[in-house]
Design an enzyme around this catalytic site. Structure first.
Site, PDB file in Angstrom:
ATOM      1  N   ARG A 132       0.802  -1.228   0.000  1.00  0.00           N
ATOM      2  CA  ARG A 132       0.000   0.000   0.000  1.00  0.00           C
ATOM      3  C   ARG A 132       0.834   1.276   0.000  1.00  0.00           C
ATOM      4  O   ARG A 132       0.356   2.343   0.362  1.00  0.00           O
ATOM      5  CB  ARG A 132      -0.996   0.008   1.169  1.00  0.00           C
ATOM      6  CG  ARG A 132      -1.999  -1.147   1.130  1.00  0.00           C
ATOM      7  CD  ARG A 132      -3.054  -0.981   2.201  1.00  0.00           C
ATOM      8  NE  ARG A 132      -4.050  -2.033   2.112  1.00  0.00           N
ATOM      9  CZ  ARG A 132      -3.993  -3.186   2.772  1.00  0.00           C
ATOM     10  NH1 ARG A 132      -2.958  -3.420   3.572  1.00  0.00           N
ATOM     11  NH2 ARG A 132      -4.943  -4.086   2.644  1.00  0.00           N
ATOM     12  N   LYS A 154       2.851  11.003 -11.773  1.00  0.00           N
ATOM     13  CA  LYS A 154       1.932  10.184 -12.571  1.00  0.00           C
ATOM     14  C   LYS A 154       2.599   8.849 -12.887  1.00  0.00           C
ATOM     15  O   LYS A 154       3.678   8.813 -13.463  1.00  0.00           O
ATOM     16  CB  LYS A 154       1.543  10.912 -13.865  1.00  0.00           C
ATOM     17  CG  LYS A 154       0.584  12.057 -13.651  1.00  0.00           C
ATOM     18  CD  LYS A 154       0.364  12.871 -14.903  1.00  0.00           C
ATOM     19  CE  LYS A 154      -0.357  12.101 -15.980  1.00  0.00           C
ATOM     20  NZ  LYS A 154      -0.707  12.980 -17.142  1.00  0.00           N
ATOM     21  N   GLU A 196       8.669  16.617 -25.684  1.00  0.00           N
ATOM     22  CA  GLU A 196       8.187  17.033 -24.374  1.00  0.00           C
ATOM     23  C   GLU A 196       8.794  18.368 -23.954  1.00  0.00           C
ATOM     24  O   GLU A 196       8.194  19.103 -23.162  1.00  0.00           O
ATOM     25  CB  GLU A 196       8.475  15.951 -23.330  1.00  0.00           C
ATOM     26  CG  GLU A 196       7.812  14.600 -23.605  1.00  0.00           C
ATOM     27  CD  GLU A 196       6.297  14.610 -23.417  1.00  0.00           C
ATOM     28  OE1 GLU A 196       5.748  15.648 -22.970  1.00  0.00           O
ATOM     29  OE2 GLU A 196       5.665  13.591 -23.734  1.00  0.00           O
ATOM     30  N   LYS A 238       6.535  22.599 -14.952  1.00  0.00           N
ATOM     31  CA  LYS A 238       5.706  21.485 -14.496  1.00  0.00           C
ATOM     32  C   LYS A 238       5.460  21.570 -12.994  1.00  0.00           C
ATOM     33  O   LYS A 238       4.367  21.241 -12.515  1.00  0.00           O
ATOM     34  CB  LYS A 238       6.341  20.148 -14.861  1.00  0.00           C
ATOM     35  CG  LYS A 238       5.420  18.976 -14.557  1.00  0.00           C
ATOM     36  CD  LYS A 238       5.790  17.728 -15.302  1.00  0.00           C
ATOM     37  CE  LYS A 238       4.720  16.648 -15.125  1.00  0.00           C
ATOM     38  NZ  LYS A 238       5.042  15.409 -15.868  1.00  0.00           N
ATOM     39  N   GLU A 248      -4.534  16.258 -11.630  1.00  0.00           N
ATOM     40  CA  GLU A 248      -4.985  16.502 -12.998  1.00  0.00           C
ATOM     41  C   GLU A 248      -6.505  16.661 -13.089  1.00  0.00           C
ATOM     42  O   GLU A 248      -7.157  16.114 -13.974  1.00  0.00           O
ATOM     43  CB  GLU A 248      -4.503  15.376 -13.931  1.00  0.00           C
ATOM     44  CG  GLU A 248      -4.448  15.761 -15.396  1.00  0.00           C
ATOM     45  CD  GLU A 248      -3.793  14.707 -16.250  1.00  0.00           C
ATOM     46  OE1 GLU A 248      -2.606  14.879 -16.569  1.00  0.00           O
ATOM     47  OE2 GLU A 248      -4.454  13.716 -16.605  1.00  0.00           O
ATOM     48  N   ARG A 252      -3.700  20.862 -14.868  1.00  0.00           N
ATOM     49  CA  ARG A 252      -2.570  20.011 -15.246  1.00  0.00           C
ATOM     50  C   ARG A 252      -2.783  19.324 -16.588  1.00  0.00           C
ATOM     51  O   ARG A 252      -1.819  18.961 -17.262  1.00  0.00           O
ATOM     52  CB  ARG A 252      -2.314  18.975 -14.145  1.00  0.00           C
ATOM     53  CG  ARG A 252      -1.083  18.118 -14.395  1.00  0.00           C
ATOM     54  CD  ARG A 252      -0.735  17.244 -13.202  1.00  0.00           C
ATOM     55  NE  ARG A 252       0.382  16.378 -13.500  1.00  0.00           N
ATOM     56  CZ  ARG A 252       0.953  15.550 -12.623  1.00  0.00           C
ATOM     57  NH1 ARG A 252       0.500  15.514 -11.379  1.00  0.00           N
ATOM     58  NH2 ARG A 252       1.967  14.789 -12.977  1.00  0.00           N
ATOM     59  N   ASN A 256      -0.922  17.722 -21.415  1.00  0.00           N
ATOM     60  CA  ASN A 256      -1.165  16.646 -22.369  1.00  0.00           C
ATOM     61  C   ASN A 256      -1.332  17.180 -23.794  1.00  0.00           C
ATOM     62  O   ASN A 256      -1.872  16.483 -24.654  1.00  0.00           O
ATOM     63  CB  ASN A 256      -2.424  15.860 -21.967  1.00  0.00           C
ATOM     64  CG  ASN A 256      -2.200  15.036 -20.723  1.00  0.00           C
ATOM     65  OD1 ASN A 256      -1.176  14.372 -20.569  1.00  0.00           O
ATOM     66  ND2 ASN A 256      -3.148  15.093 -19.800  1.00  0.00           N
ATOM     67  N   HIS A 259      -1.065  14.936 -26.843  1.00  0.00           N
ATOM     68  CA  HIS A 259      -1.122  13.548 -26.396  1.00  0.00           C
ATOM     69  C   HIS A 259      -2.402  12.830 -26.823  1.00  0.00           C
ATOM     70  O   HIS A 259      -2.406  11.600 -26.923  1.00  0.00           O
ATOM     71  CB  HIS A 259      -0.981  13.488 -24.870  1.00  0.00           C
ATOM     72  CG  HIS A 259       0.413  13.758 -24.381  1.00  0.00           C
ATOM     73  ND1 HIS A 259       1.066  14.947 -24.639  1.00  0.00           N
ATOM     74  CD2 HIS A 259       1.281  13.001 -23.658  1.00  0.00           C
ATOM     75  CE1 HIS A 259       2.278  14.906 -24.084  1.00  0.00           C
ATOM     76  NE2 HIS A 259       2.427  13.746 -23.490  1.00  0.00           N
ATOM     77  N   HIS A 263      -1.409   9.562 -28.372  1.00  0.00           N
ATOM     78  CA  HIS A 263      -1.720   8.251 -27.794  1.00  0.00           C
ATOM     79  C   HIS A 263      -2.504   7.388 -28.775  1.00  0.00           C
ATOM     80  O   HIS A 263      -2.332   6.163 -28.803  1.00  0.00           O
ATOM     81  CB  HIS A 263      -2.501   8.424 -26.490  1.00  0.00           C
ATOM     82  CG  HIS A 263      -1.673   8.883 -25.341  1.00  0.00           C
ATOM     83  ND1 HIS A 263      -2.214   9.259 -24.136  1.00  0.00           N
ATOM     84  CD2 HIS A 263      -0.336   9.024 -25.203  1.00  0.00           C
ATOM     85  CE1 HIS A 263      -1.244   9.614 -23.309  1.00  0.00           C
ATOM     86  NE2 HIS A 263      -0.100   9.487 -23.942  1.00  0.00           N
ATOM     87  N   HIS A 276       7.036   7.286 -28.010  1.00  0.00           N
ATOM     88  CA  HIS A 276       6.087   8.211 -27.392  1.00  0.00           C
ATOM     89  C   HIS A 276       6.331   9.644 -27.855  1.00  0.00           C
ATOM     90  O   HIS A 276       5.404  10.358 -28.253  1.00  0.00           O
ATOM     91  CB  HIS A 276       6.181   8.118 -25.868  1.00  0.00           C
ATOM     92  CG  HIS A 276       5.318   9.104 -25.151  1.00  0.00           C
ATOM     93  ND1 HIS A 276       3.940   9.040 -25.152  1.00  0.00           N
ATOM     94  CD2 HIS A 276       5.642  10.212 -24.420  1.00  0.00           C
ATOM     95  CE1 HIS A 276       3.452  10.038 -24.451  1.00  0.00           C
ATOM     96  NE2 HIS A 276       4.455  10.767 -23.994  1.00  0.00           N
TER      97      HIS A 276
END
Length: 373
Positions: A132, A154, A196, A238, A248, A252, A256, A259, A263, A276
């Site tokens: 956990r 993330k 990026e 960032k 997010e 935030r 992306n 993206h 993606h 990527h």
């Protein structure tokens, strides 16, 4: 300087502080950091540390990292994963858990993510889940990871129906970005990281966008001073966004940019076919085109961004998947709501917003920017 971050330079190190209360942590950027004992003081200490890496990076840097942290931990174990986006999956995640359990790792064990974005995402997710939650440290060795994926907490694995759809927000204890590791990065992978870097300019900082245009050749040539500044500035930007919106919920998501299309390209082409960063670079050109078609930015600015993406070495023509397939894949994007695709779109003044777009216009963008049969 914003009150949510603190950036400073100590000798040849640049330090950016992520301010998240009791979960705050430093990002240390510089050269020869593996040999600097002071860098690792935030990493923790105890009975056991686990270096999680892959078959490419491990032979280059795992032994060096072990030497750097061996005086802080009684034993250091190594967990090596297969290299590639196609292995960012549940099987690889379970391999990490298997090794931790077999080595009797406990709640004070510290994981060290040594590698690029895939290793960092999977190690962070494993740390979030094991018992956990156990501490972890990001040691990014790719440009993409140093400017983006190692910062902000993330973590995720991929699913056949969508990229990064299974994961958690979980902050590292420390990020160590050693610029020397970029010297061994293959040209294609280094170039992919520039996507990026570029994305921060159009959505957050027009002056940084101008700086990137002026210095893109130095960045491509891996000039240490240019890279050091670019990585620092990306981390500062960032950090500001993460401090405002860690999970997010709204702000935030502008990070992306590119993206949603990107993606879809990665998933539709098959994980690992497009890197990527390559997919994001092409996705930024497509998102800028969509912004222009919606009247949010001038066509001239969209062309300017497309040319920068091309100068950085990225493809600006997407694979031939068909508009229906693109739309299907983008409906699985995390920003989608109720099956409605939401895009990060540009405003002329260097800001971005998240909003839907008519399918008819999106189809025009796909037809204009992707391969045709």
């Amino acid at each position: 300087m914003s009150d949510v971050i603190a950036a400073e330079q100590r000798n040849d190190k640049r330090i950016v502080q992520i301010e998240l209360g009791d979960r705050s942590y430093p990002i240390v950027i510089g050269r020869r950091l593996f040999d600097d004992a002071s860098v690792w003081s935030s990493a923790g200490e105890g009975d056991c540390a686990a270096i999680v890496t892959n078959t490419t990076v491990g032979p280059l840097y795992a032994a060096t990292l072990e030497r750097a942290i061996s005086n802080r931990f009684r034993r250091v174990i190594h967990i090596e994963l297969r290299d590639g986006e196609e292995f960012k999956d549940a099987a690889s995640l379970n391999h990490i858990f298997d090794r931790l359990l077999s080595e009797r790792a406990d709640r004070k064990t510290v994981l060290f993510a040594l590698g690029g974005g895939v290793v960092g995402d999977m190690t962070g997710f494993a740390a979030a889940c094991y018992m956990r939650g156990i501490p972890f440290v990001q040691v990014p060795t790719t440009l993409l990871a140093q400017v983006d994926s190692s910062v902000g907490g993330k973590t995720a694995i991929n699913h056949p129906l969508g990229k990064n759809m299974i994961g958690a927000f979980y902050q590292p204890r420390l990020v160590v970005a050693d610029l020397d590791t970029l010297s061994t990065l293959p040209a294609r992978e280094f170039a992919a990281g520039l996507a990026e870097v570029i994305k921060y300019g159009p959505v957050l900082d027009p002056q940084f966008f101008n700086w990137i245009e002026t210095n893109i050749d130095a960045l491509i040539a891996r000039d240490t001073d240019a890279l050091g500044y670019a990585i620092q500035r990306c981390c500062e930007l960032k950090a500001e966004v993460v401090a405002k919106d860690e999970h997010e919920a709204n702000v935030r998501a502008v990070l992306n940019f590119g993206h949603t299309f990107g993606h879809a390209i990665e998933t539709g082409a098959g994980y690992g076919v497009w890197m990527h960063g390559e997919a994001v670079g092409c996705g930024m050109a497509m998102a800028a085109d969509l912004s222009a078609r919606l009247g949010m930015i001038s066509e001239a600015f969209a062309i300017r961004l497309r040319r920068l993406v091309e100068r950085a070495g990225f493809p600006v023509v997407g694979p031939r998947l068909g508009a229906d397939r693109y739309l299907e894949l983008m409906r699985h994007d995390k920003k989608s709501e109720g099956g409605e695709i939401r895009f990060v779109l540009l405003d002329e003044d260097g800001h971005a917003s998240i909003r839907p777009a008519p399918d008819t216009i999106v189809r025009q963008v796909i037809d204009a920017n992707c391969q045709r049969s």
